[in-house]
Design a protein around this motif. Structure first.
Motif, PDB file in Angstrom:
ATOM      1  N   TRP A 169       0.833  -1.205   0.000  1.00  0.00           N
ATOM      2  CA  TRP A 169       0.000   0.000   0.000  1.00  0.00           C
ATOM      3  C   TRP A 169       0.866   1.252   0.000  1.00  0.00           C
ATOM      4  CZ3 TRP A 169      -3.192  -2.204   4.652  1.00  0.00           C
ATOM      5  CH2 TRP A 169      -4.048  -3.208   4.176  1.00  0.00           C
ATOM      6  N   TYR A 170       1.956   1.220   0.761  1.00  0.00           N
ATOM      7  CA  TYR A 170       2.852   2.385   0.776  1.00  0.00           C
ATOM      8  C   TYR A 170       3.436   2.618  -0.616  1.00  0.00           C
ATOM      9  CZ  TYR A 170       6.585   5.631   1.644  1.00  0.00           C
ATOM     10  OH  TYR A 170       7.395   6.736   1.575  1.00  0.00           O
TER      11      TYR A 170
ATOM     12  N   ILE B 220      -2.700   5.685  -5.162  1.00  0.00           N
ATOM     13  CA  ILE B 220      -3.749   6.023  -4.203  1.00  0.00           C
ATOM     14  C   ILE B 220      -3.321   7.286  -3.466  1.00  0.00           C
ATOM     15  CG2 ILE B 220      -4.589   3.661  -3.888  1.00  0.00           C
ATOM     16  CD1 ILE B 220      -2.975   3.503  -1.285  1.00  0.00           C
ATOM     17  N   ASP B 221      -4.288   8.044  -2.952  1.00  0.00           N
ATOM     18  CA  ASP B 221      -3.931   9.264  -2.223  1.00  0.00           C
ATOM     19  C   ASP B 221      -3.697   8.948  -0.743  1.00  0.00           C
ATOM     20  OD1 ASP B 221      -6.490   8.964  -1.100  1.00  0.00           O
ATOM     21  OD2 ASP B 221      -7.368  10.549  -2.322  1.00  0.00           O
TER      22      ASP B 221
ATOM     23  N   PHE C  17      -4.614   5.631   1.565  1.00  0.00           N
ATOM     24  CA  PHE C  17      -3.527   4.892   2.201  1.00  0.00           C
ATOM     25  C   PHE C  17      -3.801   4.730   3.701  1.00  0.00           C
ATOM     26  CE2 PHE C  17       0.761   5.479   4.311  1.00  0.00           C
ATOM     27  CZ  PHE C  17       1.157   4.153   4.184  1.00  0.00           C
ATOM     28  N   MET C  18      -4.183   5.826   4.358  1.00  0.00           N
ATOM     29  CA  MET C  18      -4.445   5.770   5.798  1.00  0.00           C
ATOM     30  C   MET C  18      -5.664   4.896   6.089  1.00  0.00           C
ATOM     31  SD  MET C  18      -1.916   7.411   6.983  1.00  0.00           S
ATOM     32  CE  MET C  18      -2.372   7.551   8.719  1.00  0.00           C
ATOM     33  N   LYS C  19      -6.645   4.934   5.191  1.00  0.00           N
ATOM     34  CA  LYS C  19      -7.831   4.094   5.369  1.00  0.00           C
ATOM     35  C   LYS C  19      -7.456   2.614   5.299  1.00  0.00           C
ATOM     36  CE  LYS C  19     -12.549   3.458   3.624  1.00  0.00           C
ATOM     37  NZ  LYS C  19     -13.552   3.919   2.617  1.00  0.00           N
ATOM     38  N   LYS C  20      -6.571   2.273   4.360  1.00  0.00           N
ATOM     39  CA  LYS C  20      -6.114   0.890   4.260  1.00  0.00           C
ATOM     40  C   LYS C  20      -5.359   0.473   5.519  1.00  0.00           C
ATOM     41  CE  LYS C  20      -5.797   0.561  -0.807  1.00  0.00           C
ATOM     42  NZ  LYS C  20      -6.403  -0.769  -1.060  1.00  0.00           N
ATOM     43  N   LEU C  21      -4.502   1.368   6.029  1.00  0.00           N
ATOM     44  CA  LEU C  21      -3.798   1.058   7.273  1.00  0.00           C
ATOM     45  C   LEU C  21      -4.792   0.862   8.409  1.00  0.00           C
ATOM     46  CD1 LEU C  21      -0.660   3.404   7.292  1.00  0.00           C
ATOM     47  CD2 LEU C  21      -0.813   1.011   6.572  1.00  0.00           C
TER      48      LEU C  21
ATOM     49  N   LEU D 173      -5.810  -2.564   9.255  1.00  0.00           N
ATOM     50  CA  LEU D 173      -4.870  -3.326  10.084  1.00  0.00           C
ATOM     51  C   LEU D 173      -5.003  -2.942  11.551  1.00  0.00           C
ATOM     52  CD1 LEU D 173      -1.697  -3.232   7.796  1.00  0.00           C
ATOM     53  CD2 LEU D 173      -3.383  -5.073   8.030  1.00  0.00           C
ATOM     54  N   VAL D 174      -5.274  -1.655  11.791  1.00  0.00           N
ATOM     55  CA  VAL D 174      -5.509  -1.208  13.167  1.00  0.00           C
ATOM     56  C   VAL D 174      -6.710  -1.938  13.756  1.00  0.00           C
ATOM     57  CG1 VAL D 174      -6.108   0.773  14.619  1.00  0.00           C
ATOM     58  CG2 VAL D 174      -4.432   1.043  12.773  1.00  0.00           C
ATOM     59  N   ALA D 175      -7.715  -2.152  12.918  1.00  0.00           N
ATOM     60  CA  ALA D 175      -8.941  -2.816  13.374  1.00  0.00           C
ATOM     61  C   ALA D 175      -8.691  -4.252  13.823  1.00  0.00           C
ATOM     62  CB  ALA D 175      -9.989  -2.798  12.254  1.00  0.00           C
TER      63      ALA D 175
END
Length: 296
Positions: A16-17, A25-26, A30-34, A37-39
Motif C-alpha cells: 500500500w505504501y 492512491i492518495d 492509504f491511511m484508510k487501508k492502514l 490493520l488497526v482494526a
C-alpha cells in the motif's frame, strides 16, 4: 526499527505504501487501508513510523566529514526548465582527474537520503552530483508529500531534459576524467535507464535501482553497461523486467541484474522500514565495484 518489529508488519502494508508513494492512491486512501490493520490489532503509530520516512536515520556520511566538500551548483538546461540546481560533493583527499557520478532522486525531489548517497560516493573518491528536479518550483520542500505533488505537476519531458543537462554539466567538470556514471532510485532508476537510451555516449556505466525501462523505441540506443538492482517483492517494477531484458540482449547491451531476496521496492533507502540492511549493503558494494571497474 528492529527486524522483529519490521517482520511484524504485513506485506500488504508495504505494498500500500508503494501505491501511495507512486500516486496510485492518495494519502486518505492509504491511511484508510492502514486502518483495516488497526482494526485487527496493529498500532497506527507503529505502522506510520515504520512506513513513512525518517530522514534523521539516513546519514551515513556527515556533510562535515573532512574527506568531502559539499556545496550547490547551478547549470543551464535550455531544453528543460532553463536552469537547474544540484548538490555537488567532491572528495578532498584526492587530486587529479576523477570519475563522476550523477545521483538521481525518487519522485519527490532531492531529499536528505539522496544527498547522503552523494556524500557516500564522494567519500569513495567520486565527484557526485545530485540534481533537484524541483528547483524550478523552489526546490525540495522538506516533506515528501508536498515534494511528490510538486514533481507530478512538472512536465516529465522537461524533467528528463534537466537530467540530461545535469549529466553533461557533471561530465564536463574541470576535475572530471570524462567518464560518467549514474545511479538512481525508483523514478531515478527510470532516469538512469532513460539517460542510457536517450544519449548513447553520455554514460559509461548506469545503476538503476528498481527503475522502469526507457520507452521501447529508445532502447536500441543503449551502449553503456548497466547493473540492474531489483527487490524480489517489488512486483510492479519486476513485471517490466522480462521485456527489458529481452531488448538488452537483442541490442547486445552489457548488463547484470541482481534480484534481492525478500526485498521491497525502496530497500536501499535507510529512512524507512523498507530498508533491508544486508541487501542494501550488498547492492551498494556491487555498485561501487561496478563504477570503479567502468569509470576509472
Amino acid at each position: 526499527m528492529s527486524q522483529q518489529l519490521k517482520n511484524d508488519i504485513p506485506q500488504e502494508a508495504f505494498d500500500w505504501y508503494d501505491e501511495y508513494a507512486h500516486g496510485m492512491i492518495d494519502r486518505r486512501s492509504f491511511m484508510k487501508k492502514l486502518g483495516t490493520l488497526v482494526a485487527i490489532g496493529y498500532s497506527m503509530t507503529l505502522l506510520t513510523s515504520a512506513l513513512l520516512p525518517n530522514y534523521a536515520l539516513a546519514e551515513q556520511v556527515s556533510f562535515n566529514d573532512a574527506d568531502i566538500k559539499a556545496t550547490y551548483a547551478t547549470f543551464d538546461s535550455p531544453l528543460g526548465h532553463g536552469k537547474g540546481q544540484g548538490y555537488l560533493v567532491t572528495p578532498t583527499n584526492k587530486t587529479g582527474k576523477l570519475p563522476v557520478v550523477l545521483v538521481i532522486h525518487e519522485n519527490r525531489g532531492l531529499n536528505p537520503y539522496i544527498k547522503d548517497v552523494a556524500r557516500r560516493l564522494a567519500k569513495q573518491g567520486f565527484i557526485a552530483f545530485a540534481p533537484d528536479a524541483l528547483y524550478p518550483l523552489g526546490g525540495y520542500p522538506g516533506n515528501d508529500d508536498e515534494g511528490k505533488a510538486m514533481q507530478k505537476s512538472l512536465d516529465k519531458s522537461k524533467i528528463q531534459q534537466d537530467f540530461v543537462a545535469a549529466a553533461n554539466f557533471l561530465k564536463n567538470q574541470p576535475n572530471s576524467n570524462g567518464k560518467l556514471g549514474a545511479v538512481g532510485f525508483c523514478f531515478g532508476g527510470y532516469i538512469v535507464n532513460y539517460l542510457a537510451a536517450a544519449q548513447p555516449n553520455l554514460l559509461s556505466a548506469g545503476v538503476p535501482f528498481y527503475g522502469t525501462p526507457a520507452s521501447k523505441e529508445l532502447r536500441k540506443n543503449i551502449k553503456a553497461p548497466l547493473m540492474v538492482q531489483l527487490g524480489e517483492l517489488d512486483q510492479r517494477v519486476n513485471n517490466t523486467w522480462p521485456e527489458y531484458e529481452t531488448d538488452l540482449i537483442t541490442f547486445n547491451v552489457p548488463y547484470q541484474m541482481f534480484m534481492y531476496k525478500n526485498a521491497n521496492h525502496g530497500f536501499h533507502n535507510d529512512s524507512t522500514s523498507r530498508y533491508d540492511k544486508e541487501n542494501a549493503e550488498l547492492a551498494w558494494t556491487r555498485t561501487l565495484a561496478f563504477f570503479n571497474e567502468n569509470l576509472n
